[in-house]
Design a protein around this motif. Structure first.
Motif, mmCIF file in Angstrom:
data_model
loop_
_atom_site.group_PDB
_atom_site.id
_atom_site.type_symbol
_atom_site.label_atom_id
_atom_site.label_comp_id
_atom_site.label_asym_id
_atom_site.label_seq_id
_atom_site.Cartn_x
_atom_site.Cartn_y
_atom_site.Cartn_z
ATOM 1 N N LEU A 134 4.792 4.018 -3.823
ATOM 2 C CA LEU A 134 4.578 3.416 -4.386
ATOM 3 C C LEU A 134 3.585 4.868 -5.153
ATOM 4 N N SER A 179 5.507 4.491 1.066
ATOM 5 C CA SER A 179 5.489 5.454 0.002
ATOM 6 C C SER A 179 5.297 6.031 -1.068
ATOM 7 N N SER A 201 0.700 -1.317 0.423
ATOM 8 C CA SER A 201 -0.148 0.394 -0.171
ATOM 9 C C SER A 201 1.281 1.191 -0.217
ATOM 10 N N ARG A 202 0.389 2.375 -0.371
ATOM 11 C CA ARG A 202 1.334 3.470 0.140
ATOM 12 C C ARG A 202 1.420 4.023 0.905
#
Length: 177
Positions: A175, A173, A168-169
Motif C-alpha cells: 500500500l 506492505s 495498514s501498511r
C-alpha cells in the motif's frame, strides 16, 4: 425477507450420517462471570452428560484447547427476518442449576452485554466446531424459577462500520499513501 439459509442448512444437516450425533452448545460470556478474580465463560451442551470439546483458535477463552461443557437443556427459535430489523430469536435455558444462578445474579448488577456463542460439534470429531461460533447478544433476560429466557440478536448491524477490516501498511506492505 426470505430466510436464505433454509436450503443450505437442510443440505448440511442431511449430509451428516444418522449414526453420528450432533451436539449443540452455547457459551455465555459476561464481565461479571468471575472465578478467583479471573473472567470465565459458562459453557453448556444440550445433552444429559458432560462433554469435552475443542475450542477454535482465536477464541476469547481457552483458544486451541479442550474445554468441558456442562449438560443442560436449552432451545432457540429460528430467527425472524423482517425488513429494517436485526434478526433475533428467543433462547430458553431450562433447569438452571444453583451453581449457575450466582453468576446470573452478578450479571444483573453489572452493566454490560451478555454474549452467547453458539457452536455445533459432531461426535466423530470433537476437536473443533463444525458450525460456528456464532456470536449473539442476549437481551431482555428473565428468570422464572429455574428457567432463563432472553432475546438473542446480532449486534446492531445498522451501526457497524463497513468495511470492518482496516488495511495498514504494516499488514499490506504494497500500500502506498
Amino acid at each position: 425477507m426470505v430466510d436464505l439459509w433454509t436450503d443450505a442448512w437442510a443440505e448440511a444437516e442431511a449430509s451428516c450420517p444418522n449414526s453420528v450425533l450432533v451436539f449443540d452448545t452455547i457459551e455465555l460470556q459476561h464481565p461479571a462471570f468471575l472465578e478467583s478474580g479471573a473472567p470465565i465463560p459458562l459453557r453448556f451442551v444440550c445433552d444429559v452428560e458432560p462433554r469435552t470439546f475443542g475450542i477454535e483458535p482465536g477464541a476469547t477463552f481457552d483458544a486451541g484447547s479442550s474445554a468441558e461443557f456442562t449438560p443442560i437443556a436449552f432451545s432457540a427459535d429460528a430467527p425472524n427476518f423482517s425488513e429494517q430489523q436485526v434478526p433475533q430469536c428467543r433462547v430458553v435455558i431450562d433447569n438452571v442449576a444453583r451453581d449457575v444462578m450466582p453468576y446470573l445474579e452478578a450479571a444483573i448488577g453489572y452493566r454490560a452485554d451478555l454474549k452467547v456463542l453458539f457452536r455445533q460439534y459432531r461426535e466423530d470429531d470433537v476437536s473443533e466446531p463444525v458450525c460456528g461460533p456464532w456470536e449473539f447478544l442476549l437481551r431482555k433476560v428473565t428468570v422464572a424459577g429455574s428457567t432463563v429466557e432472553g432475546t438473542a440478536s446480532f449486534d446492531d448491524l445498522t451501526n457497524m462500520k463497513f468495511p470492518r477490516r482496516i488495511y495498514s501498511r504494516r499488514e499490506f506492505s504494497s500500500l502506498i499513501a
